[in-house]
Design a protein around this motif. Structure first.
Motif, mmCIF file in Angstrom:
data_model
loop_
_atom_site.group_PDB
_atom_site.id
_atom_site.type_symbol
_atom_site.label_atom_id
_atom_site.label_comp_id
_atom_site.label_asym_id
_atom_site.label_seq_id
_atom_site.Cartn_x
_atom_site.Cartn_y
_atom_site.Cartn_z
ATOM 1 N N GLU A 233 0.815 -1.211 0.000
ATOM 2 C CA GLU A 233 0.000 0.000 0.000
ATOM 3 C C GLU A 233 0.851 1.265 0.000
ATOM 4 O O GLU A 233 0.612 2.193 -0.784
ATOM 5 C CB GLU A 233 -0.916 -0.001 1.235
ATOM 6 C CG GLU A 233 -1.815 1.197 1.361
ATOM 7 C CD GLU A 233 -2.983 1.160 0.401
ATOM 8 O OE1 GLU A 233 -3.616 2.218 0.217
ATOM 9 O OE2 GLU A 233 -3.260 0.081 -0.177
ATOM 10 N N VAL A 234 1.854 1.317 0.865
ATOM 11 C CA VAL A 234 2.603 2.554 1.073
ATOM 12 C C VAL A 234 3.752 2.695 0.082
ATOM 13 O O VAL A 234 3.925 3.759 -0.526
ATOM 14 C CB VAL A 234 3.126 2.624 2.520
ATOM 15 C CG1 VAL A 234 4.000 3.861 2.722
ATOM 16 C CG2 VAL A 234 1.962 2.640 3.503
ATOM 17 N N TYR A 235 4.537 1.644 -0.102
ATOM 18 C CA TYR A 235 5.769 1.792 -0.886
ATOM 19 C C TYR A 235 5.614 1.424 -2.356
ATOM 20 O O TYR A 235 6.165 2.101 -3.221
ATOM 21 C CB TYR A 235 6.891 0.980 -0.230
ATOM 22 C CG TYR A 235 7.200 1.509 1.145
ATOM 23 C CD1 TYR A 235 7.916 2.683 1.312
ATOM 24 C CD2 TYR A 235 6.719 0.876 2.290
ATOM 25 C CE1 TYR A 235 8.168 3.207 2.570
ATOM 26 C CE2 TYR A 235 6.963 1.386 3.554
ATOM 27 C CZ TYR A 235 7.677 2.555 3.686
ATOM 28 O OH TYR A 235 7.903 3.078 4.929
ATOM 29 N N ARG B 62 2.351 3.727 -3.911
ATOM 30 C CA ARG B 62 2.571 5.167 -4.085
ATOM 31 C C ARG B 62 3.737 5.484 -5.021
ATOM 32 O O ARG B 62 4.089 6.650 -5.206
ATOM 33 C CB ARG B 62 2.809 5.829 -2.722
ATOM 34 C CG ARG B 62 1.638 5.691 -1.768
ATOM 35 C CD ARG B 62 1.909 6.379 -0.452
ATOM 36 N NE ARG B 62 0.919 6.025 0.565
ATOM 37 C CZ ARG B 62 0.953 6.442 1.818
ATOM 38 N NH1 ARG B 62 1.932 7.246 2.216
ATOM 39 N NH2 ARG B 62 0.040 6.056 2.690
ATOM 40 N N TRP B 63 4.333 4.441 -5.582
ATOM 41 C CA TRP B 63 5.435 4.679 -6.524
ATOM 42 C C TRP B 63 4.902 5.386 -7.760
ATOM 43 O O TRP B 63 3.850 5.052 -8.292
ATOM 44 C CB TRP B 63 6.091 3.363 -6.915
ATOM 45 C CG TRP B 63 7.318 3.561 -7.751
ATOM 46 C CD1 TRP B 63 7.415 3.517 -9.110
ATOM 47 C CD2 TRP B 63 8.634 3.863 -7.278
ATOM 48 N NE1 TRP B 63 8.704 3.766 -9.519
ATOM 49 C CE2 TRP B 63 9.479 3.988 -8.414
ATOM 50 C CE3 TRP B 63 9.185 4.033 -6.002
ATOM 51 C CZ2 TRP B 63 10.834 4.269 -8.304
ATOM 52 C CZ3 TRP B 63 10.535 4.326 -5.902
ATOM 53 C CH2 TRP B 63 11.346 4.436 -7.045
ATOM 54 N N ASN B 64 5.661 6.363 -8.242
ATOM 55 C CA ASN B 64 5.248 7.164 -9.385
ATOM 56 C C ASN B 64 6.203 6.912 -10.545
ATOM 57 O O ASN B 64 7.407 7.198 -10.441
ATOM 58 C CB ASN B 64 5.253 8.656 -9.007
ATOM 59 C CG ASN B 64 4.601 9.536 -10.052
ATOM 60 O OD1 ASN B 64 4.453 9.142 -11.204
ATOM 61 N ND2 ASN B 64 4.201 10.727 -9.649
ATOM 62 N N THR C 156 5.985 12.446 -1.594
ATOM 63 C CA THR C 156 5.494 11.118 -1.216
ATOM 64 C C THR C 156 6.309 10.525 -0.084
ATOM 65 O O THR C 156 5.763 9.996 0.888
ATOM 66 C CB THR C 156 5.554 10.177 -2.435
ATOM 67 O OG1 THR C 156 4.678 10.674 -3.461
ATOM 68 C CG2 THR C 156 5.132 8.765 -2.063
ATOM 69 N N THR D 162 6.315 11.847 4.009
ATOM 70 C CA THR D 162 5.067 11.888 4.755
ATOM 71 C C THR D 162 5.222 11.137 6.073
ATOM 72 O O THR D 162 6.128 10.319 6.246
ATOM 73 C CB THR D 162 3.926 11.268 3.937
ATOM 74 O OG1 THR D 162 4.297 9.939 3.546
ATOM 75 C CG2 THR D 162 3.646 12.100 2.699
ATOM 76 N N TRP E 84 5.024 7.168 5.739
ATOM 77 C CA TRP E 84 6.155 6.619 4.961
ATOM 78 C C TRP E 84 7.421 6.583 5.824
ATOM 79 O O TRP E 84 8.099 5.561 5.922
ATOM 80 C CB TRP E 84 6.370 7.470 3.709
ATOM 81 C CG TRP E 84 7.506 7.052 2.811
ATOM 82 C CD1 TRP E 84 8.832 7.048 3.103
ATOM 83 C CD2 TRP E 84 7.401 6.572 1.453
ATOM 84 N NE1 TRP E 84 9.572 6.619 2.028
ATOM 85 C CE2 TRP E 84 8.728 6.318 1.010
ATOM 86 C CE3 TRP E 84 6.338 6.363 0.589
ATOM 87 C CZ2 TRP E 84 8.988 5.856 -0.285
ATOM 88 C CZ3 TRP E 84 6.612 5.900 -0.692
ATOM 89 C CH2 TRP E 84 7.915 5.647 -1.125
#
Length: 241
Positions: free
Chosen positions: A84-86, A89-91, A119, A122, A125
């Motif tokens: 979910e987090v790493y 949220r990768w762009n 990102t 935060t 993160w």
């Protein structure tokens, strides 16, 4: 003697006439799972990965067996938090901007890390990453390996191209080159540590600090990278362009 009712008094509502309490909407399976994941991210970022799933279930106002219906054990829940987090949220923009040689490298890196900071700096993160390292979870190792292949090595390759030096097909990347790029990430991540771990405010904006970090990297790399390649290849590299 019967007392006549007072017409000015408010009418008494019979219990049978009272409006029923609004029914609580039953969450679908996907909604319930999403709620669990969102709360787990906040929970582990707050208390660390030693946090008890019983406490997490209490915060969700569900039973622990219901929690384990969606995630059979704590390890599977931690894995989902990582995704979910790493991963989630990768762009991909970060990888695209590195390779765009129409733009000077210093500008590319400044754009990359300014956007990355939005990102990666935060609350959840930074704290999840720190707790993972302290507890020995695999989140750090997996993410850093991912970061190395997607960001660090490509930046090292672009640094060579910027300096007119041989590509990795001629002289393989040296670990020292990659360590130089690690320095950017370490410094940027430290800004998040100061805010969310040490509670020490930054005295400049993140954008200004990123710009300074990239300028420092480019200046140092111009002096150091040719020497690293020369030592690695055993021959004098082409002069910087």
């Amino acid at each position: 003697m019967r007392t006549k009712p007072d017409p000015s008094a408010p009418a008494q509502i019979k219990t049978s006439d009272a409006l029923p309490a609004p029914a609580r909407r039953r969450l679908s399976g996907k909604e319930r799972e999403r709620t669990i994941v969102e709360e787990a991210v906040k929970f582990f970022a707050e208390v660390g990965f030693d946090g008890d799933t019983r406490e997490l279930a209490r915060r969700l106002n569900v039973t622990q067996p219901l929690l384990f219906k969606y995630f059979p054990n704590k390890a599977s829940l931690v894995e989902r938090v990582y995704q979910e987090v790493y991963v989630g949220r990768w762009n991909s923009y970060w990888e695209e901007i590195i390779a765009d040689r129409r733009i000077p490298l210093q500008e590319r890196l400044t754009r990359l890390y300014c956007d990355y900071a939005k990102t990666a700096l935060t609350w959840d993160w930074v704290r999840l990453f720190m707790f993972s390292g302290l507890r020995g979870e695999a989140i750090n190792q997996r993410y850093l390996s991912f970061l190395r292949s997607r960001i660090l090595e490509p930046v090292a390759i672009e640094m060579r191209a910027e300096l007119g030096l041989p590509g990795p097909d001629v002289v393989p990347l040296d670990l020292q080159e990659i360590e130089l790029v690690w320095g950017i990430n370490a410094r940027v991540f430290y800004y998040g540590q100061r805010r969310w771990i040490f509670n020490v405010p930054l005295e400049s904006s993140v954008e200004e600090l990123v710009q300074l970090t990239i300028e420092h990297f480019i200046a140092g790399a111009r002096a150091v990278v040719p020497r690293i390649i020369q030592a690695h290849a055993g021959a004098k590299p082409s002069p910087p362009g």
